[in-house]
Every structure is written in structure tokens, then in C-alpha cells.
Scaffold this motif. Structure first.
Motif, PDB file in Angstrom:
ATOM      1  N   MET A 145       0.798  -1.230   0.000  1.00  0.00           N
ATOM      2  CA  MET A 145       0.000   0.000   0.000  1.00  0.00           C
ATOM      3  C   MET A 145       0.829   1.279   0.000  1.00  0.00           C
ATOM      4  O   MET A 145       0.407   2.300  -0.557  1.00  0.00           O
ATOM      5  CB  MET A 145      -0.882   0.050   1.250  1.00  0.00           C
ATOM      6  N   CYS A 146       1.964   1.240   0.682  1.00  0.00           N
ATOM      7  CA  CYS A 146       2.703   2.487   0.866  1.00  0.00           C
ATOM      8  C   CYS A 146       4.205   2.286   0.900  1.00  0.00           C
ATOM      9  O   CYS A 146       4.698   1.151   0.926  1.00  0.00           O
ATOM     10  CB  CYS A 146       2.218   3.214   2.118  1.00  0.00           C
ATOM     11  N   PRO A 191       1.383   6.984  -0.397  1.00  0.00           N
ATOM     12  CA  PRO A 191       0.610   5.852  -0.925  1.00  0.00           C
ATOM     13  C   PRO A 191       1.199   5.419  -2.265  1.00  0.00           C
ATOM     14  O   PRO A 191       1.712   6.254  -3.019  1.00  0.00           O
ATOM     15  CB  PRO A 191      -0.791   6.451  -1.130  1.00  0.00           C
ATOM     16  N   THR A 247      -5.427   2.586   3.054  1.00  0.00           N
ATOM     17  CA  THR A 247      -4.067   3.044   2.725  1.00  0.00           C
ATOM     18  C   THR A 247      -3.646   4.199   3.628  1.00  0.00           C
ATOM     19  O   THR A 247      -2.516   4.242   4.120  1.00  0.00           O
ATOM     20  CB  THR A 247      -3.998   3.480   1.248  1.00  0.00           C
TER      21      THR A 247
END
Ligand code: AMP
Length: 107
Positions: free
Chosen positions: A25-26, A44, A61
Motif C-alpha cells: 500500500m505504501c 501511498p 491506505t
């Protein structure tokens, strides 16, 4: 991937960065122009230009980004620190891909 976005290029390893964390996600990396002893940016992987553009579906996120910042603060043994998101030009945003600043407090 947003054409011309410097943080999308970092995600795709088209430009170098000092990465501290990456998951599905990040991503977190060191700010190129640190304003604190420890200054990281958590972003993100999906291109979201500003928090104004974040959608309900981005909530997991955004939560992951906050928890990632907390864990990195622990990793760097920061007692106190700042978490900051600049939103929009007048909000001080220079890079239009959402980023959470993690900055250590002055010693
Ligand atoms: P803001 O003013 O909140 O949009 O913050 C943008 C931040 O991105 C600044 O602190 C810059 O130093 C940082 N920055 C810009 N380009 C890079 C890069 N290539 N690698 C790491 N940090 C960057």
C-alpha cells in the motif's frame, strides 16, 4: 503511475531514494532536503494528488501510512515527533502526490 510525478517515479525506482519501508500500500523514504534530524516521507503507492482527492476506498491506505509512520518513529527511537500533511498550494504542498512528513522533534 502519473506522468511527471516525482513520487510515482520513486515508487517505480526510476529515480533513487533511501527507502525505509515498502509494502503493497505504501512506501517510506528519506526527504531529500531534511528539515529535522530524521525526516521521512510516507506515501501511498496509488497516485492521489492531494488529500482533497482521497476517496473512501483510500481509507485503508491512509491508515496504513499513519501506522507506518508510528512504527518508523519507534524504529528511529523518536520520543516526540511531528506528522504533517500539506494540502494544496496554499497549504504548502509542493509535490502533488499525497505524503505524510515524519519529522523528529528538535533535541
Ligand atoms: P511538501 O512541501 O509538503 O509538498 O513536501 C514535499 C517534500 O518532498 C519536500 O520536503 C521535499 O524536500 C521532498 N522531496 C522532493 N523531491 C524529493 C525526492 N526526489 N526525494 C525525496 N524527497 C523529495
Amino acid at each position: 503511475m502519473q506522468e511527471g510525478c516525482v513520487f510515482c517515479k520513486i515508487i517505480h525506482k526510476e529515480i533513487p531514494s533511501k527507502v525505509e519501508h515498502e509494502d503493497e500500500m505504501c512506501m517510506a523514504f528519506h526527504d531529500i532536503n531534511p528539515r529535522a534530524k530524521v525526516h521521512l516521507l510516507v506515501i501511498p503507492k496509488k497516485h492521489v494528488a492531494t488529500m482533497k482527492d482521497a476517496e473512501e476506498s483510500d481509507e485503508p491506505t491512509m491508515g496504513r501510512m499513519l501506522m507506518t509512520a508510528k512504527k518508523l518513529a519507534e524504529k528511529f527511537k523518536l520520543a516526540d515527533y511531528r506528522l504533517l500533511i500539506s494540502v494544496g498550494e496554499k497549504g504548502g504542498q509542493e509535490v502533488f502526490h499525497v505524503h505524510l512528513h515524519l519529522m523528529s522533534a528538535p533535541e
